[in-house]
Design a protein around this motif. Structure first.
Motif, short mmCIF file in Angstrom:
data_model
loop_
_atom_site.label_atom_id
_atom_site.label_comp_id
_atom_site.label_asym_id
_atom_site.label_seq_id
_atom_site.Cartn_x
_atom_site.Cartn_y
_atom_site.Cartn_z
N CYS A 140 -8.57 -10.67 -18.01
CA CYS A 140 -9.14 -10.84 -19.35
C CYS A 140 -8.61 -12.12 -20.00
O CYS A 140 -9.34 -12.81 -20.70
N PHE A 141 -7.33 -12.42 -19.79
CA PHE A 141 -6.77 -13.67 -20.30
C PHE A 141 -7.46 -14.86 -19.64
O PHE A 141 -7.75 -15.86 -20.30
N GLU A 142 -7.72 -14.76 -18.34
CA GLU A 142 -8.39 -15.85 -17.63
C GLU A 142 -9.82 -16.04 -18.12
O GLU A 142 -10.30 -17.16 -18.23
N ASP A 143 -10.50 -14.93 -18.42
CA ASP A 143 -11.88 -15.02 -18.92
C ASP A 143 -11.93 -15.70 -20.29
O ASP A 143 -12.85 -16.47 -20.57
N VAL A 144 -10.96 -15.40 -21.15
CA VAL A 144 -10.98 -15.91 -22.52
C VAL A 144 -10.37 -17.31 -22.61
O VAL A 144 -10.92 -18.20 -23.28
N ASN A 185 -4.22 1.65 -19.21
CA ASN A 185 -5.18 1.07 -18.27
C ASN A 185 -6.54 0.74 -18.89
O ASN A 185 -7.55 0.73 -18.19
N LEU A 186 -6.58 0.48 -20.19
CA LEU A 186 -7.82 0.07 -20.83
C LEU A 186 -8.32 -1.22 -20.19
O LEU A 186 -7.52 -2.10 -19.83
N ASN A 187 -9.64 -1.37 -20.08
CA ASN A 187 -10.20 -2.49 -19.31
C ASN A 187 -9.90 -3.87 -19.90
O ASN A 187 -10.07 -4.88 -19.21
N ILE A 188 -9.45 -3.97 -21.15
CA ILE A 188 -9.15 -5.28 -21.74
C ILE A 188 -7.68 -5.67 -21.57
O ILE A 188 -7.28 -6.74 -22.04
N HIS A 189 -6.89 -4.85 -20.89
CA HIS A 189 -5.44 -5.07 -20.84
C HIS A 189 -4.96 -5.80 -19.59
O HIS A 189 -3.75 -5.86 -19.35
N PHE A 190 -5.86 -6.40 -18.82
CA PHE A 190 -5.45 -6.96 -17.55
C PHE A 190 -5.46 -8.50 -17.56
O PHE A 190 -6.09 -9.12 -18.41
N ARG A 191 -4.75 -9.07 -16.60
CA ARG A 191 -4.59 -10.52 -16.51
C ARG A 191 -5.95 -11.23 -16.47
O ARG A 191 -6.11 -12.32 -17.04
N ALA A 207 -11.60 -6.70 -36.73
CA ALA A 207 -12.90 -6.08 -36.95
C ALA A 207 -13.32 -5.22 -35.76
O ALA A 207 -14.01 -4.21 -35.93
N ARG A 208 -12.88 -5.61 -34.57
CA ARG A 208 -13.29 -4.88 -33.37
C ARG A 208 -12.16 -4.91 -32.35
O ARG A 208 -11.17 -5.61 -32.52
N ARG A 209 -12.36 -4.16 -31.27
CA ARG A 209 -11.37 -4.08 -30.20
C ARG A 209 -11.98 -4.63 -28.91
O ARG A 209 -12.26 -3.91 -27.97
N GLY A 210 -12.19 -5.93 -28.88
CA GLY A 210 -12.77 -6.55 -27.71
C GLY A 210 -11.75 -7.34 -26.91
O GLY A 210 -10.58 -7.46 -27.29
N LYS A 211 -12.21 -7.88 -25.81
CA LYS A 211 -11.35 -8.66 -24.93
C LYS A 211 -10.72 -9.84 -25.67
O LYS A 211 -9.52 -10.08 -25.59
N ALA A 212 -11.55 -10.58 -26.41
CA ALA A 212 -11.06 -11.76 -27.12
C ALA A 212 -10.07 -11.38 -28.22
O ALA A 212 -9.10 -12.10 -28.47
N ASP A 213 -10.29 -10.24 -28.88
CA ASP A 213 -9.38 -9.79 -29.93
C ASP A 213 -8.01 -9.44 -29.35
O ASP A 213 -6.97 -9.80 -29.91
N PHE A 214 -8.02 -8.75 -28.22
CA PHE A 214 -6.75 -8.38 -27.58
C PHE A 214 -5.99 -9.63 -27.12
O PHE A 214 -4.78 -9.74 -27.33
N VAL A 215 -6.70 -10.56 -26.50
CA VAL A 215 -6.05 -11.77 -26.00
C VAL A 215 -5.46 -12.58 -27.16
O VAL A 215 -4.34 -13.10 -27.07
N ALA A 216 -6.19 -12.66 -28.28
CA ALA A 216 -5.69 -13.39 -29.45
C ALA A 216 -4.42 -12.74 -29.99
O ALA A 216 -3.44 -13.44 -30.34
N PHE A 217 -4.38 -11.41 -30.04
CA PHE A 217 -3.18 -10.71 -30.52
C PHE A 217 -2.02 -10.93 -29.56
O PHE A 217 -0.89 -11.21 -29.98
N ALA A 218 -2.28 -10.82 -28.26
CA ALA A 218 -1.22 -11.01 -27.26
C ALA A 218 -0.70 -12.44 -27.29
O ALA A 218 0.51 -12.67 -27.14
N CYS A 219 -1.57 -13.42 -27.48
CA CYS A 219 -1.14 -14.82 -27.56
C CYS A 219 -0.20 -15.04 -28.74
O CYS A 219 0.84 -15.70 -28.60
N ASP A 220 -0.55 -14.50 -29.89
CA ASP A 220 0.32 -14.63 -31.07
C ASP A 220 1.67 -13.97 -30.81
O ASP A 220 2.72 -14.50 -31.17
N LEU A 221 1.63 -12.82 -30.16
CA LEU A 221 2.86 -12.09 -29.86
C LEU A 221 3.77 -12.90 -28.94
O LEU A 221 4.98 -13.03 -29.19
N LEU A 222 3.20 -13.47 -27.90
CA LEU A 222 3.99 -14.19 -26.90
C LEU A 222 4.45 -15.56 -27.39
O LEU A 222 5.55 -16.00 -27.06
#
Length: 205
Positions: free
Chosen positions: A114-118, A106-112, A75-90
């Motif tokens: 963000c994973f720590e925050d979520v 270098n989008l602001n949600i692509h950094f380590r 639905a959106r492109r937020g920090k939590a959405d990116f982390v959820a997609f990356a978790c499934d991928l890994l």
């Protein structure tokens, strides 16, 4: 740039996949009037007016040499959405890999961080212990091969009106299954030598 070009030049290793990741926002549009179906000698006809149904986001990850891609509609492109997609991928797609090389812009949600925050620091550290991040230089996101895959997805699947997220998800999933079954990869031909020849006039001595 040199680091990415060296990474792309490495031979395929199943235990160390190179995965390029990016996202794309897309509009949901439906027909205001029913299209006229095609018939012999006459193409289908569609009215120029449409109804806006909002927007949604597509996360796209592609392994160029492995011929594998994963796409998620959110639905959106937020920090939590990116982390959820990356978790499934890994964890699901590349759960058996010894190390995963992730290519990102270098989008602001692509950094380590963000994973720590979520996920929290400990959980993020455990998830990312097998991950090596590689970032495209600023203003050079074209070095991310996920942009090539997104362009193909746009031409082959998103070049029509789609009115709701469920339909879009179904279409994208079918496209992904077809591409993965065919093992379609990306042949990257831009080398360090090409970069030196084309861009050397911009280098600082």
């Amino acid at each position: 740039m040199y680091e990415l070009l060296e990474l792309y030049a490495r031979p395929l290793r199943r235990d160390e996949p190179v995965v390029c990741l990016d996202e794309k926002s897309t509009q949901l549009l439906s027909d205001l009037r029913a299209p006229l179906p095609m018939r012999p000698g006459v193409p289908a006809r569609q009215d120029y007016e449409y109804v806006r149904g909002g927007t949604c986001n597509l996360f796209v990850a592609v392994e160029p040499k492995g011929g594998r891609r994963s796409v998620a509609v959110t639905a959106r492109r937020g920090k939590a959405d990116f982390v959820a997609f990356a978790c499934d991928l890994l964890q699901r797609v590349y759960g058996s890999a010894r190390r995963v090389h992730l290519v990102l812009d270098n989008l602001n949600i692509h950094f380590r961080c963000c994973f720590e925050d979520v996920l929290g620091v400990k959980t993020a550290a455990k998830l990312l212990r097998r991950v090596q991040f590689h970032y495209t230089p600023k203003h050079a996101s074209w070095l991310n091969m996920a942009e090539i895959e997104i362009g193909i997805l746009t031409r082959q699947c998103l070049n029509q009106r789609v009115g709701d997220r469920a339909t879009l998800t179904s279409m994208v999933a079918a496209w992904q299954r077809y591409r993965n079954a065919a093992g379609v990869g990306i042949e990257w031909t831009f080398t360090r030598q090409d970069a030196d020849w084309k861009l050397s006039r911009h280098y600082v001595a």
